[in-house]
Each structure stands twice: as structure tokens, then as C-alpha cells.
Design a protein around this motif. Structure first.
Motif, PDB file in Angstrom:
ATOM      1  N   MET A  83       0.833  -1.207   0.000  1.00 56.96           N
ATOM      2  CA  MET A  83       0.000   0.000   0.000  1.00 56.96           C
ATOM      3  C   MET A  83       0.869   1.259   0.000  1.00 56.96           C
ATOM      4  SD  MET A  83      -2.877   0.933   2.813  1.00 56.96           S
ATOM      5  CE  MET A  83      -4.191   2.084   2.479  1.00 56.96           C
ATOM      6  N   GLY A  84       1.851   1.284   0.888  1.00 58.81           N
ATOM      7  CA  GLY A  84       2.688   2.470   0.980  1.00 58.81           C
ATOM      8  C   GLY A  84       4.036   2.152   1.588  1.00 58.81           C
ATOM      9  N   MET A 115      11.525   0.879  -6.414  1.00 52.68           N
ATOM     10  CA  MET A 115      11.020   1.252  -5.084  1.00 52.68           C
ATOM     11  C   MET A 115      10.676  -0.020  -4.306  1.00 52.68           C
ATOM     12  SD  MET A 115      10.628   4.157  -3.609  1.00 52.68           S
ATOM     13  CE  MET A 115      10.465   3.798  -1.855  1.00 52.68           C
ATOM     14  N   GLY A 116      10.052  -0.973  -5.009  1.00 51.61           N
ATOM     15  CA  GLY A 116       9.654  -2.229  -4.363  1.00 51.61           C
ATOM     16  C   GLY A 116      10.827  -3.127  -4.017  1.00 51.61           C
ATOM     17  N   GLN A 117      11.989  -2.827  -4.547  1.00 50.72           N
ATOM     18  CA  GLN A 117      13.167  -3.655  -4.251  1.00 50.72           C
ATOM     19  C   GLN A 117      14.073  -3.047  -3.187  1.00 50.72           C
ATOM     20  OE1 GLN A 117      13.396  -6.581  -4.892  1.00 50.72           O
ATOM     21  NE2 GLN A 117      12.507  -7.074  -6.886  1.00 50.72           N
ATOM     22  N   ILE A 118      13.717  -1.863  -2.669  1.00 50.98           N
ATOM     23  CA  ILE A 118      14.514  -1.279  -1.585  1.00 50.98           C
ATOM     24  C   ILE A 118      14.220  -2.089  -0.314  1.00 50.98           C
ATOM     25  CG2 ILE A 118      15.011   0.798  -0.209  1.00 50.98           C
ATOM     26  CD1 ILE A 118      15.600   1.416  -3.086  1.00 50.98           C
ATOM     27  N   PRO A 119      15.234  -2.657   0.309  1.00 56.97           N
ATOM     28  CA  PRO A 119      14.957  -3.457   1.504  1.00 56.97           C
ATOM     29  C   PRO A 119      14.658  -2.567   2.712  1.00 56.97           C
ATOM     30  CG  PRO A 119      17.317  -3.388   1.079  1.00 56.97           C
ATOM     31  CD  PRO A 119      16.661  -2.619  -0.035  1.00 56.97           C
ATOM     32  N   PRO A 120      14.018  -3.119   3.744  1.00 60.51           N
ATOM     33  CA  PRO A 120      13.793  -2.343   4.966  1.00 60.51           C
ATOM     34  C   PRO A 120      15.113  -1.757   5.450  1.00 60.51           C
ATOM     35  CG  PRO A 120      12.688  -4.472   5.104  1.00 60.51           C
ATOM     36  CD  PRO A 120      13.504  -4.500   3.851  1.00 60.51           C
ATOM     37  N   LYS A 121      15.112  -0.487   5.794  1.00 59.95           N
ATOM     38  CA  LYS A 121      16.291   0.271   6.232  1.00 59.95           C
ATOM     39  C   LYS A 121      17.271   0.568   5.090  1.00 59.95           C
ATOM     40  CE  LYS A 121      15.980  -1.259  10.998  1.00 59.95           C
ATOM     41  NZ  LYS A 121      16.536  -2.121  12.035  1.00 59.95           N
ATOM     42  N   GLY A 122      16.943   0.147   3.877  1.00 62.28           N
ATOM     43  CA  GLY A 122      17.779   0.467   2.717  1.00 62.28           C
ATOM     44  C   GLY A 122      17.644   1.936   2.371  1.00 62.28           C
ATOM     45  N   SER A 123      18.630   2.488   1.656  1.00 64.26           N
ATOM     46  CA  SER A 123      18.579   3.921   1.361  1.00 64.26           C
ATOM     47  C   SER A 123      18.326   4.177  -0.116  1.00 64.26           C
ATOM     48  CB  SER A 123      19.871   4.607   1.818  1.00 64.26           C
ATOM     49  OG  SER A 123      20.965   3.997   1.195  1.00 64.26           O
ATOM     50  N   PRO A 159      -2.261   9.214  -6.995  1.00 66.95           N
ATOM     51  CA  PRO A 159      -1.809   8.274  -8.026  1.00 66.95           C
ATOM     52  C   PRO A 159      -0.942   7.172  -7.419  1.00 66.95           C
ATOM     53  CG  PRO A 159      -0.480  10.280  -8.075  1.00 66.95           C
ATOM     54  CD  PRO A 159      -1.532  10.487  -7.012  1.00 66.95           C
ATOM     55  N   VAL A 160      -0.875   6.031  -8.092  1.00 64.69           N
ATOM     56  CA  VAL A 160       0.124   5.022  -7.729  1.00 64.69           C
ATOM     57  C   VAL A 160       1.487   5.699  -7.874  1.00 64.69           C
ATOM     58  CG1 VAL A 160       1.144   2.800  -8.368  1.00 64.69           C
ATOM     59  CG2 VAL A 160      -1.334   3.126  -8.514  1.00 64.69           C
ATOM     60  N   GLY A 161       2.349   5.575  -6.886  1.00 63.56           N
ATOM     61  CA  GLY A 161       3.658   6.234  -6.930  1.00 63.56           C
ATOM     62  C   GLY A 161       3.650   7.637  -6.326  1.00 63.56           C
ATOM     63  N   GLY A 162       2.472   8.166  -6.013  1.00 65.57           N
ATOM     64  CA  GLY A 162       2.381   9.488  -5.384  1.00 65.57           C
ATOM     65  C   GLY A 162       3.123   9.487  -4.048  1.00 65.57           C
ATOM     66  N   ILE A 163       3.773  10.612  -3.734  1.00 64.74           N
ATOM     67  CA  ILE A 163       4.546  10.689  -2.487  1.00 64.74           C
ATOM     68  C   ILE A 163       3.903  11.710  -1.565  1.00 64.74           C
ATOM     69  CG2 ILE A 163       6.819  11.045  -1.462  1.00 64.74           C
ATOM     70  CD1 ILE A 163       8.049  10.411  -4.204  1.00 64.74           C
ATOM     71  N   GLN A 164       3.104  11.201  -0.626  1.00 66.94           N
ATOM     72  CA  GLN A 164       2.417  12.036   0.361  1.00 66.94           C
ATOM     73  C   GLN A 164       3.382  12.405   1.468  1.00 66.94           C
ATOM     74  OE1 GLN A 164      -0.810   9.937   2.227  1.00 66.94           O
ATOM     75  NE2 GLN A 164      -2.316  10.909   0.923  1.00 66.94           N
ATOM     76  N   VAL A 165       3.242  13.634   1.976  1.00 70.91           N
ATOM     77  CA  VAL A 165       4.110  14.033   3.088  1.00 70.91           C
ATOM     78  C   VAL A 165       3.250  14.607   4.218  1.00 70.91           C
ATOM     79  CG1 VAL A 165       6.270  15.174   3.661  1.00 70.91           C
ATOM     80  CG2 VAL A 165       5.756  14.714   1.274  1.00 70.91           C
ATOM     81  N   MET A 187       3.328   5.759  -2.463  1.00 73.21           N
ATOM     82  CA  MET A 187       2.198   4.862  -2.638  1.00 73.21           C
ATOM     83  C   MET A 187       2.562   3.700  -3.558  1.00 73.21           C
ATOM     84  SD  MET A 187      -0.043   5.895  -0.719  1.00 73.21           S
ATOM     85  CE  MET A 187      -0.189   7.367   0.274  1.00 73.21           C
ATOM     86  N   GLY A 188       2.236   2.498  -3.105  1.00 70.78           N
ATOM     87  CA  GLY A 188       2.501   1.294  -3.889  1.00 70.78           C
ATOM     88  C   GLY A 188       1.325   0.932  -4.777  1.00 70.78           C
ATOM     89  N   VAL A 189       1.348  -0.288  -5.302  1.00 69.42           N
ATOM     90  CA  VAL A 189       0.303  -0.709  -6.244  1.00 69.42           C
ATOM     91  C   VAL A 189      -1.020  -1.042  -5.551  1.00 69.42           C
ATOM     92  CG1 VAL A 189       1.841  -1.489  -8.080  1.00 69.42           C
ATOM     93  CG2 VAL A 189       1.233  -3.070  -6.230  1.00 69.42           C
ATOM     94  N   GLU A 190      -1.022  -1.041  -4.211  1.00 75.11           N
ATOM     95  CA  GLU A 190      -2.285  -1.186  -3.473  1.00 75.11           C
ATOM     96  C   GLU A 190      -2.627   0.141  -2.802  1.00 75.11           C
ATOM     97  OE1 GLU A 190      -2.840  -4.546  -0.915  1.00 75.11           O
ATOM     98  OE2 GLU A 190      -2.023  -5.951  -2.368  1.00 75.11           O
ATOM     99  N   ASN A 191      -2.453   1.236  -3.547  1.00 74.79           N
ATOM    100  CA  ASN A 191      -2.587   2.572  -2.961  1.00 74.79           C
ATOM    101  C   ASN A 191      -4.022   2.907  -2.579  1.00 74.79           C
ATOM    102  OD1 ASN A 191      -3.376   2.722  -5.728  1.00 74.79           O
ATOM    103  ND2 ASN A 191      -3.271   4.934  -5.617  1.00 74.79           N
ATOM    104  N   PRO A 192      -4.192   3.732  -1.523  1.00 74.63           N
ATOM    105  CA  PRO A 192      -5.506   4.352  -1.344  1.00 74.63           C
ATOM    106  C   PRO A 192      -5.714   5.286  -2.544  1.00 74.63           C
ATOM    107  CG  PRO A 192      -3.922   5.278   0.215  1.00 74.63           C
ATOM    108  CD  PRO A 192      -3.206   4.203  -0.552  1.00 74.63           C
ATOM    109  N   THR A 193      -6.898   5.279  -3.154  1.00 71.93           N
ATOM    110  CA  THR A 193      -7.076   5.996  -4.421  1.00 71.93           C
ATOM    111  C   THR A 193      -7.394   7.474  -4.240  1.00 71.93           C
ATOM    112  OG1 THR A 193      -9.379   5.366  -4.466  1.00 71.93           O
ATOM    113  CG2 THR A 193      -7.845   3.890  -5.571  1.00 71.93           C
ATOM    114  N   ALA A 194      -7.727   7.881  -3.004  1.00 72.35           N
ATOM    115  CA  ALA A 194      -7.993   9.298  -2.735  1.00 72.35           C
ATOM    116  C   ALA A 194      -7.502   9.605  -1.333  1.00 72.35           C
ATOM    117  CB  ALA A 194      -9.483   9.595  -2.846  1.00 72.35           C
ATOM    118  N   GLY A 195      -7.146  10.864  -1.102  1.00 69.72           N
ATOM    119  CA  GLY A 195      -6.677  11.214   0.230  1.00 69.72           C
ATOM    120  C   GLY A 195      -6.386  12.694   0.354  1.00 69.72           C
TER     121      GLY A 195
END
Lengths: 274, 337
Positions: free
Chosen positions: B223-224, B297-305, B258-264, B273-281
Motif C-alpha cells: 500500500m505504501g 522502489m519495491g526492491q529497496i529493503p527495509p532500512k535500505g537507502s 496516483p500510484v507512486g504518489g509521495i504524500q508528506v 504509494m505502492g500498487v495497493e494505494n488508497p485511491t484518494a486522500g
């Protein structure tokens, strides 16, 4: 602010958005929906989906077929024709709801807050009966369906019936499916069990998200009952009626109250001016 | 028939996803890293996985494995291929390579372990996994309990069936990547198109976003994906937004996410936002990841930079068109051979 000229913005490489303003005013949503309607009829090449939101129309397009500039050139002349919205197609959907229901009360206990409908009454300085009378006493305009499958945001068309209440300070980790809740400007309902932060006031006796429904005429293939631009009218049912309606709906024998109508946007906007 | 011996951390059946229901609140789902699933499908002669949010047929369904992979027993001879993150897979105890077809004999056991690099491993099975189409796709939407196998991640005891392979095992075993790269270049550089609400941030805020090194929070899923780094400075908002949208400095009246949108939210801890994104917000989005880099983005491991790099929207389109064309050319070349 309501923009003089709509602003076109790319949302990454896959979407183009047409934004009419940035405030929570229904007149913006009427423009969004009028443009959505016009674009559907115009069959603009490359559009995969037209996505209405409160104040902006999102267009998901196929980047193998078109791009932002080409799409903007196709959309702009159509957008210019819908500057003054006269009417919009709008279904009136009447939803049975058990106000002040036991599930909402139980969740309030579980999350250690005052029973939410009592809190809403307090926020508006009225009784619980008056909360119900106000909530059933106006139609709600769905500005957007989104967030999760079938979830909606809606505003009372009669602004004098608005029930003000803040969101939870700390959201609940759980909300039962079909609970109806309000906060800020919006009333909505939880289509499936999920976290949430709106104040719970009742429970619907029918689903608003029902994949593989026994009532396919009401629930399309995607399982979502409501669209942006529908109007909702809630009616109060007691425990006995609630059970009867729920069972009938699950058996596929409940008669949903849905009427196709045309909403007089111009008349409405004129009438709401002081 | 394939028997699931261990489900792994979160293994789901995915294809190219189901765009077209965003206005009903239904995200596309599908592979977070479409390219890895697509080349795995290429290797076993399956229909390719198209880029996310495209109109193309969603392609063959395979498995997406997050951080810790599955163990499977193949009851019949099967051709498989692994791509994406290295999960130290073995077949009957012998290590197997990624990025090439593997003939798994009847009765053999594939074991995938914990990721050595990246975050998501993909497994394609010749013929593709046979589960019902749900509004046009076999993809699992985990949070919506939709698609895939009963709308959920795989677990021990599940059984999977596949469609008929496109060719006999011996023929499929000769396939290769036909010159395609096995993974994208610069895996930690995520390209974005600024906006839709970059104007709400100060020039300094945007600069910080584009120059900081971000770390992926472990609190991330399809999702995110949440990022840890410096706060991003926002302009003060007009008063009516406090009334209409809320008191937070990044609160806006809800719009399309959007999918890929970066909310702050609040100007801190951006969420991609991933491929299971909330569609509105209702939070300002400083930028949107281009569809070609959703997989990175999906291949960055936890704590990866990772860092972000600004591109124009049309560059984003050109990049994904090029990748998709090369995939289809490779498929055509292999099929002709």
C-alpha cells in the motif's frame, strides 16, 4: 479558492489531473462531474479511466497511446463547454440505517471514548434524537468514491443540517463493516472492517461493497454500489427491521430503493445563496 | 499441481494488475516490480507482465515473495524461473540461479530463503498460475482480500495449478534473457515527476527532498512505503484550508492519489504509494514516482537507502515505452528462435 481557469497537472507519467479549485465547495464537485460526464460521451482516445474526486478530475491514460500534452489538447475544448453546469444525472439511493446501534457503542467502549453519537450531539448542542432527525432530514451528495473499495465521502445538500464533529485524536485500529460515520465536512461508511477515525453514528442494514452479489443489478462486477454524484438519503430502522433487511439483502430478495433522477445543479446553487 | 510447503513472509499471486477501478476505490494491485515478473515470465514462455496501469492484458500470473520466500513441491515436471531479489533458492538442496529457466522434475522441492539483496523475489511457472480472473486480473489485492488465491497470501498446504505451458520443457529450457538486463541500472535512484502539490513546499523543501538520502522504514507494504529523513519545509497555507482540510501543514481537500504518489503528512516521513494505494486522500504530494521505477522502489529493503531524481513527465513516458518495447522485442525474438 475556485480557480478562474482549471489547472492541468501531471500526476507522474500515467495520469493527468484537471483541478477546479482547492477548497471544499460543492460547486467544484459539480464541475468535476460535469466534465467526467462530457468526457465519457466524447470518448477521448487513450483514456483508461475517469476518476472524479472532490475538486479535481483525474484521468488515467495509456501512455502507449497518448501523453499529457495530447490529452490536454483533447480535453480542454470539452472542459470549456461545461463551464456552467445546469444539471447532472444523479441517482437517489435510500439506505436503511440503525442509528445509535450496539456495534458503535461497543467500539466506543473498546477504544475508551464517549459513545460517538452522544459526542456528536454534544458538539452540536442538541439531543441524540435531534442528531438522527438532522441526519435523516437532508440528502447527502457523494463527492468521491475512493480510499478503499466502495468507501465514499459525502456532504449534506442542506448545509443547515450539517453535524460538526472532529476526527478521533488517535484513530481506531478497527471499525466494523457498514458503520456510518462523520467528521469534518463529510459523512461516509466503512464498506469492510478497517481502521478509521470518524465518529460512529449507526450501521447500514445493507452492504455498499458486495463482490459476487446475489443482486447483480445493484452491485456491478466490481462490487461497489455507490458512484460520485449519487445522492444518499438515510432512513432510520429499528433492530427488528435491521435484521429483516440484512437477511433479505443477503438472500438477494431485498428491494433496494434506487431512483435515476436529474439533479438541478443551477437551481440548487441559486437556492443555497443567502 | 504444486504444493505449498511454506508460505514465506508474504507470498502472493500477481500479474500486471487491474487498472480501471480507481474511481471505485479499487487499486490496481499486481506485481510491485513488474519488470522482474515480466522477465521471469519471458524465460518460461509465458505472456509478459505489462507495465503497471496500462491497458494491456495483465499477462501470466506468478508469485511475488517479500523478504522471505516460499517452499514448493512440484508434483509434475515444471519449468520455472526466478527474478528480482536473490532469495538463495535451492532445488532439492542444490542452489539454482536466477534469470534462467529451470526444469523442476516431478516431486522436486524448491526452497527460497531470506533475501540477500533487494526485497521482492519473483517466480514464474510455465503456463502461469490458474486462479479465477477477478475483474480482469488474477492479481492479489491483499488489503482488499481480492483476487489471487482467496484474496490472501499463500500458506502451507495450499495447492496451485497452472495452465498448459507454451512449449515442451526441453524447448523452454533453452530460453534466455535475449540480451535484456536482469535488473535496472541505479537501483537506489528513484526518478520522480514533481507535483501535484510541490508548490505547497518551499524551494528549500523541494531541494531537501531531491538531495537527501532517504531510508525505507520497516513499516512499509504494497500500500505504501514510508521513508525516514529530514523534514520538508512547507509554505503557510491560506486559512480556509484549515477549515476545509484540517489543521496539519500538508492537509489538503481530498484529491486523487496516483500510484507512486509521495504524500508528506505534516511535512515529515514521506509515504510512496505502492500498487495497493488508497485511491484518494488529503495530504500534499510533493512528487510522483514514474511507473518505470515503481519496481526499484519495491526492491529497496527495509532500512535500505535511496535518493530521488527529478524527470519531466514526458521522460517518464519515454522510459517506460522503451522498457516495454524491449521486453516485447525479446519475446518476439525468443518465440521466433
Amino acid at each position: 479558492m475556485i480557480y478562474d481557469e482549471p489547472v492541468y497537472r501531471p500526476l507522474g507519467d500515467c495520469y493527468l489531473a484537471v483541478e477546479f479549485g482547492d477548497e471544499a465547495d460543492l460547486s467544484l464537485n459539480f464541475k468535476v462531474l460535469a466534465l467526467a460526464d462530457a468526457l465519457k460521451k466524447a470518448n477521448v482516445p487513450g483514456i483508461i479511466e475517469i476518476i472524479p474526486s472532490f475538486r479535481e478530475l483525474g484521468l488515467l491514460f495509456d501512455r502507449l497511446e497518448t501523453d499529457h500534452e495530447t490529452l490536454k489538447r483533447a480535453v480542454k475544448p470539452i472542459q470549456e463547454t461545461v463551464a456552467d453546469v445546469e444539471t447532472l444525472p444523479s441517482r437517489l439511493i435510500e439506505l436503511p440505517m440503525w442509528y445509535d446501534d450496539p456495534w458503535s457503542a461497543e467500539l466506543a467502549r473498546r477504544f475508551n471514548v464517549k459513545k460517538n453519537i452522544d459526542f456528536v450531539a454534544e458538539c452540536n448542542d442538541i439531543t441524540v434524537d435531534e442528531v438522527i432527525a438532522r441526519h435523516t432530514g437532508t440528502d447527502y451528495w457523494i463527492v468521491c468514491v475512493g480510499f478503499t473499495p466502495g468507501c465514499y465521502f459525502s456532504l449534506p445538500l442542506d448545509a443547515s443540517k450539517w453535524l460538526k464533529a472532529p476526527k478521533y485524536r488517535t484513530p481506531r485500529s478497527f471499525t466494523s463493516a457498514r458503520l456510518v460515520a462523520l467528521a469534518g465536512f463529510s459523512t461516509g461508511a466503512y464498506p469492510v472492517a478497517s481502521p478509521g477515525g470518524y465518529q460512529l453514528i449507526g450501521r447500514l442494514a445493507v452492504n455498499i461493497y458486495e463482490p459476487n452479489s446475489k443482486t447483480p443489478a445493484v452491485f456491478p462486477e466490481d462490487g461497489v454500489l455507490l458512484h460520485a454524484g449519487d445522492r444518499l438519503r438515510y432512513f432510520n430502522v429499528n433492530a427488528l427491521e435491521y435484521d429483516e433487511i440484512w437477511e433479505a439483502a443477503q438472500a438477494g430478495t431485498y428491494k433496494y430503493r434506487i431512483t435515476d433522477e436529474v439533479f438541478d445543479v443551477k437551481g440548487y446553487l441559486a437556492s443555497r445563496k443567502p | 499441481m504444486i504444493e505449498v510447503l511454506e508460505g514465506g513472509l508474504q507470498t502472493t499471486i500477481q500479474d500486471g494488475g487491474r487498472p480501471g477501478f480507481l474511481s471505485r476505490g479499487i487499486p490496481p494491485a499486481g506485481a510491485q516490480d513488474f519488470y522482474s515478473l515480466s522477465i521471469a515470465n519471458l524465460l518460461v514462455g509465458n505472456d509478459l507482465t505489462p507495465p503497471p496501469l496500462s491497458r494491456a492484458d495483465p499477462g501470466a500470473a506468478g508469485l511475488e515473495m517479500v523478504v522471505k520466500g516460499v517452499s514448493l513441491r512440484f508434483l509434475d515436471e515444471t519449468v520455472i524461473a526466478l527474478a528480482g531479489a536473490d532469495m538463495a533458492a535451492t532445488l532439492d538442496g542444490t542452489p539454482v540461479d536466477r534469470f534462467r529457466p529451470i526444469v523442476a522434475p516431478a516431486g522436486s522441492v524448491l526452497k527460497c530463503g531470506t533475501v540477500k539483496s533487494g526485497a521482492r523475489g519473483y517466480l514464474a511457472i510455465a503456463g502461469g498460475i490458474d486462479v479465477p480472473l477477478v475483474i480482469g486480473s488474477r492479481a492479489t489485492y491483499v488489503r482488499g482480500a481480492q483476487g489471487g488465491l482467496e484474496g490472501r497470501a499463500l500458506r502451507k498446504g495450499d495447492r496451485l495449478t497452472t495452465f498448459a505451458p507454451a512449449a515442451p520443457a526441453a524447448a523452454l529450457a533453452r530460453r534466455d534473457l535475449a540480451g535484456l538486463p536482469s535488473a535496472p541500472e541505479e537501483p537506489n535512484v528513484i526518478r520522480v515527476v514533481l507535483g501535484p502539490q510541490d508548490f505547497m513546499f518551499t524551494a528549500k523543501g523541494v531541494e531537501t527532498f531531491l538531495t537527501a538520502e532517504w531510508k525505507l522504514s520497516p513499516v512499509s507494504d504494497r500500500m505504501g512505503m514510508r521513508l525516514v529523513g529530514p523534514p520538508l519545509e512547507l509554505h503557510p497555507r491560506p486559512d480556509y484550508l484549515t477549515r476545509d482540510a484540517g489543521s496539519g501543514p500538508a492537509d489538503i481537500v481530498d484529491d486523487v492519489i496516483p500510484v507512486g504518489g509521495i504524500q508528506v503528512p505534516g511535512g515529515i516521513e514521506p509515504i510512496v504509494m505502492g500498487v495497493e494505494n488508497p485511491t484518494a486522500g488529503g495530504y500534499a504530494k510533493i512528487a510522483t514516482v514514474i511507473s518505470a521505477d515503481l519496481g526499484k522502489m519495491g526492491q529497496i529493503p527495509p532500512k535500505g537507502s535511496l535518493t530521488f531524481r527529478k524527470v519531466r513527465a514526458e521522460e517518464g513516458i519515454a522510459i517506460i515505452k522503451d522498457i516495454w518495447q524491449k521486453l516485447r522485442d525479446a519475446r518476439a525474438a525468443l518465440d521466433a528462435a
